[in-house]
Design a protein around this motif. Sequence first.
Motif, mmCIF file in Angstrom:
data_model
loop_
_atom_site.group_PDB
_atom_site.id
_atom_site.type_symbol
_atom_site.label_atom_id
_atom_site.label_comp_id
_atom_site.label_asym_id
_atom_site.label_seq_id
_atom_site.Cartn_x
_atom_site.Cartn_y
_atom_site.Cartn_z
ATOM 1 N N ARG A 176 -0.597 43.398 -19.018
ATOM 2 C CA ARG A 176 0.584 43.280 -18.157
ATOM 3 C C ARG A 176 1.129 41.860 -18.169
ATOM 4 O O ARG A 176 2.345 41.638 -18.073
ATOM 5 C CB ARG A 176 0.225 43.705 -16.729
ATOM 6 C CG ARG A 176 1.423 43.731 -15.803
ATOM 7 C CD ARG A 176 1.127 44.427 -14.495
ATOM 8 N NE ARG A 176 2.115 44.009 -13.496
ATOM 9 C CZ ARG A 176 1.834 43.379 -12.381
ATOM 10 N NH1 ARG A 176 0.576 43.079 -12.095
ATOM 11 N NH2 ARG A 176 2.777 43.039 -11.527
ATOM 12 N N ASP B 256 3.230 41.690 -21.177
ATOM 13 C CA ASP B 256 4.380 42.583 -21.006
ATOM 14 C C ASP B 256 5.434 41.956 -20.100
ATOM 15 O O ASP B 256 6.639 42.166 -20.297
ATOM 16 C CB ASP B 256 3.936 43.928 -20.408
ATOM 17 C CG ASP B 256 3.161 44.788 -21.393
ATOM 18 O OD1 ASP B 256 3.225 44.495 -22.608
ATOM 19 O OD2 ASP B 256 2.486 45.737 -20.947
ATOM 20 N N GLU B 257 4.981 41.200 -19.106
ATOM 21 C CA GLU B 257 5.901 40.630 -18.116
ATOM 22 C C GLU B 257 6.185 39.149 -18.339
ATOM 23 O O GLU B 257 6.856 38.519 -17.527
ATOM 24 C CB GLU B 257 5.339 40.835 -16.702
ATOM 25 C CG GLU B 257 5.185 42.288 -16.312
ATOM 26 C CD GLU B 257 5.086 42.469 -14.806
ATOM 27 O OE1 GLU B 257 5.703 41.690 -14.052
ATOM 28 O OE2 GLU B 257 4.371 43.401 -14.386
ATOM 29 N N ASP C 275 8.164 37.468 -20.315
ATOM 30 C CA ASP C 275 9.578 37.090 -20.355
ATOM 31 C C ASP C 275 10.197 37.127 -18.962
ATOM 32 O O ASP C 275 10.989 36.256 -18.594
ATOM 33 C CB ASP C 275 10.351 38.013 -21.299
ATOM 34 C CG ASP C 275 10.006 37.776 -22.760
ATOM 35 O OD1 ASP C 275 9.415 36.714 -23.062
ATOM 36 O OD2 ASP C 275 10.309 38.646 -23.596
ATOM 37 N N ARG C 276 9.844 38.135 -18.188
ATOM 38 C CA ARG C 276 10.399 38.254 -16.830
ATOM 39 C C ARG C 276 9.905 37.131 -15.941
ATOM 40 O O ARG C 276 10.676 36.536 -15.172
ATOM 41 C CB ARG C 276 10.012 39.620 -16.241
ATOM 42 C CG ARG C 276 10.610 39.864 -14.864
ATOM 43 C CD ARG C 276 10.316 41.264 -14.366
ATOM 44 N NE ARG C 276 10.709 41.396 -12.964
ATOM 45 C CZ ARG C 276 9.970 41.960 -12.025
ATOM 46 N NH1 ARG C 276 8.778 42.457 -12.335
ATOM 47 N NH2 ARG C 276 10.396 42.038 -10.789
ATOM 48 N N ILE C 277 8.615 36.824 -16.008
ATOM 49 C CA ILE C 277 8.067 35.738 -15.199
ATOM 50 C C ILE C 277 8.709 34.416 -15.608
ATOM 51 O O ILE C 277 9.078 33.596 -14.751
ATOM 52 C CB ILE C 277 6.533 35.664 -15.346
ATOM 53 C CG1 ILE C 277 5.883 36.964 -14.861
ATOM 54 C CG2 ILE C 277 5.982 34.480 -14.552
ATOM 55 C CD1 ILE C 277 4.396 37.048 -15.154
ATOM 56 N N PHE D 65 0.436 33.944 -12.922
ATOM 57 C CA PHE D 65 0.551 35.400 -13.023
ATOM 58 C C PHE D 65 -0.255 36.083 -11.924
ATOM 59 O O PHE D 65 0.163 37.119 -11.381
ATOM 60 C CB PHE D 65 0.094 35.865 -14.405
ATOM 61 C CG PHE D 65 -0.053 37.353 -14.545
ATOM 62 C CD1 PHE D 65 1.028 38.195 -14.350
ATOM 63 C CD2 PHE D 65 -1.282 37.904 -14.886
ATOM 64 C CE1 PHE D 65 0.888 39.581 -14.488
ATOM 65 C CE2 PHE D 65 -1.426 39.281 -15.018
ATOM 66 C CZ PHE D 65 -0.337 40.113 -14.821
ATOM 67 N N TRP E 298 1.823 35.805 -8.904
ATOM 68 C CA TRP E 298 2.929 36.747 -9.092
ATOM 69 C C TRP E 298 2.492 38.163 -8.707
ATOM 70 O O TRP E 298 3.205 38.889 -8.002
ATOM 71 C CB TRP E 298 3.368 36.676 -10.556
ATOM 72 C CG TRP E 298 4.273 37.754 -11.051
ATOM 73 C CD1 TRP E 298 3.916 39.014 -11.452
ATOM 74 C CD2 TRP E 298 5.693 37.672 -11.243
ATOM 75 N NE1 TRP E 298 5.017 39.723 -11.886
ATOM 76 C CE2 TRP E 298 6.116 38.922 -11.773
ATOM 77 C CE3 TRP E 298 6.636 36.668 -11.043
ATOM 78 C CZ2 TRP E 298 7.451 39.188 -12.081
ATOM 79 C CZ3 TRP E 298 7.967 36.938 -11.364
ATOM 80 C CH2 TRP E 298 8.368 38.172 -11.867
ATOM 81 N N SER E 299 1.311 38.556 -9.155
ATOM 82 C CA SER E 299 0.799 39.901 -8.896
ATOM 83 C C SER E 299 0.532 40.129 -7.417
ATOM 84 O O SER E 299 0.741 41.232 -6.899
ATOM 85 C CB SER E 299 -0.481 40.128 -9.707
ATOM 86 O OG SER E 299 -0.247 39.963 -11.097
ATOM 87 N N ALA F 198 3.846 40.695 -5.756
ATOM 88 C CA ALA F 198 4.339 42.031 -6.114
ATOM 89 C C ALA F 198 3.665 43.088 -5.250
ATOM 90 O O ALA F 198 4.314 44.035 -4.771
ATOM 91 C CB ALA F 198 4.079 42.303 -7.593
ATOM 92 N N HIS G 277 10.153 38.547 -5.819
ATOM 93 C CA HIS G 277 9.856 39.812 -5.165
ATOM 94 C C HIS G 277 10.487 39.881 -3.774
ATOM 95 O O HIS G 277 10.077 40.683 -2.927
ATOM 96 C CB HIS G 277 8.342 39.997 -5.081
ATOM 97 C CG HIS G 277 7.688 40.026 -6.427
ATOM 98 N ND1 HIS G 277 7.132 38.900 -7.014
ATOM 99 C CD2 HIS G 277 7.546 41.029 -7.323
ATOM 100 C CE1 HIS G 277 6.649 39.223 -8.203
ATOM 101 N NE2 HIS G 277 6.893 40.498 -8.418
#
Length: 654
Positions: free
Chosen positions: A351, A354-355, A357-359, A373, A376-377, A380, A522
């Motif tokens: 993940r 996968d994320e 670029d968004r982060i 990260f 970040w999680s 979320a 978020h």
Amino acid sequence: MLDVIRHRGPDDEGWVAFEGGNLAATCGGGADTPTVCYAADLPYAPVSGTTVPEGARVALGHRRLSILDVSPGGHQPMSYGGGRYWIVFNGEIYNHPELRRELEASGHRFVSRSDTEVLLAAYAEWGSGCLARLEGMFAFVLVDRVEATLFAARDRFGIKPLYYWVAPDRCLAFASEIKQFSVLPGWRAVVNGQRAYDFLAWGILDHTDETMFRGVYQLRPGTSVRIDLKQPPAAAPAGRLVQHEWYRLAGSPFTGGLEEAASGFRERFEASVRAHLQADVPVGSCLSGGLDSSSVVCVMNELLRQGGVQERQHAFSSCSAIARFDEREYVEEVVRHTGVEAHCVYPDLARLFDELDRITWHQDEPFGSTSIFAQWSVFALAADSGVKVMLDGQGADEQLAGYQGYHGALYASLFRQLRWIELWREIRAAKQMHGHGPLWAMKYLADALLPDALRYPLRAMIGTETAASAWLDLDLLGAEPLNPYHGEEGAALSIAELSYRQLTKSNLQMLLHWEDRDSMAHSIEARVPFLDHRLVEFVLGLPDQFKIHRGVTKRVLREGLRGVLPEAIRMRMSKLGFATPEEHWIRVEAPERFRKALKTAVDQSHGILHPRALSYLEDVITGQRVFSFLPWRMISFGAWMDCYGVAPEIFLTR
């Protein structure tokens, strides 16, 4: 610009534009403006169907995350004083009830319950002098139509962001996030080579008013700017505004023993947590299981119980299936002690990529490790649980000497004072308590005392890469291999001096940047009660031995919260935070994934990262080099250049 940051305020939006010599105001809304705002009987209510006048000279826009006074009364931009003052404000003023009473006694009248209106009235009453009266986190831009001035300011520690950029046509723009400038005419994303070098080689950013985008600056913590709207924006060379320092951190004088210090700490910390609980929406907390976040959760729990709050408190944690990086036993200890409802998330490597670029897009700039990260999680997870405000323990380590480097500052202080016996006792205690032997102590002692010429090879020995590196093309980057800490942390004479530098010039602003972006991505407001300025000033003024003594760190907190914290937490000496098993991921679980990611980053960097970076990673994977976060910084840097289309400065001449 408002559309780009919808995540920071999905509850409401608005704008006001000023035109002509008298700065006549026209205000409107957008797709996220609630219908009730248009219908509200307020002097700053938006007008439906209005568009920005072509002749507008100044415009203010705002995205609202409704926390206090969630009614239309809290809509922004907000006006005051018969339309003289207009403001866009991000943050919270925690002493707004006390200020409101004082201002009402002076004849001011209010139409809302919001802290924004109190801020406007405070400026109307005291001008820029109102800043010293504010307790909280804030960044705001205010227009005075009578004086034809624009005033912008940022809070004492830089909890809330405020950037600016001067476009080629002399248009001056302010923003909460750098990405907002990318929609403006004349924008080009060019790397600021020296600041990029500081990040890549030294792992630091936000330590100056510059950013990693050339020409984009930030107001430094505790500073303000005033602009005469009758004149074109006056900027120093390279588009830098002249900033006025309205706050300078200084420790409060203290006389007394540890008992008095502990009592003073507890009183101020409890008052700060109480103030940070103000909200008309659900409030939760981060819980890593460490001393700082556990202190916030436990004091918060005690205050809520005293206030008769029946709803269960929610705490959010990052966990790991790998025991070395997992703190569930400490999280569970706090849960048993307080009865809070715990929520756990397990950051997943797949993940993360996968994320990525968004982060990266949300962060605006590269980030230093995968721990971002994990944070970040956590946010979320909180957002999925319906929590809109989160309290966190940021800022405690910098004032209470929570990092390993503070042992070095203590050793250096004792060494300079020729207190050899006390120095040996501290080294021996650190060995017994933290497993740090005399060799470790000597490395950190030397790092604090030696000149740069000798410190560079030493830092390489302990896993900190510095100076010119084979994996970095300094010519293409346009940077010099300079030490950003020169004359700063390496020469710290005491714990207090190192604390001051980390609070004001290095570590803290970087961490606050990452937390602001992770939380706001978020639509969550993160609050940091350890950064109440009265608490910080009190702690900074305490003797060093009240922070570290015989290997015990954060001593005054441990004593002050005796009986509030469970003993297993209060006397815990290990430290992780919201960590990820990054070393395990690189060396054991997915080395090929990191090889691929770094190769991509080398390609994305337009030659700034040399292919020799891959050899560096290989040495880390095989254990020939000490593990560090440098490989991740390279990966993050490449992802950032690709995400924002950043080019080296030399490309402008091609």
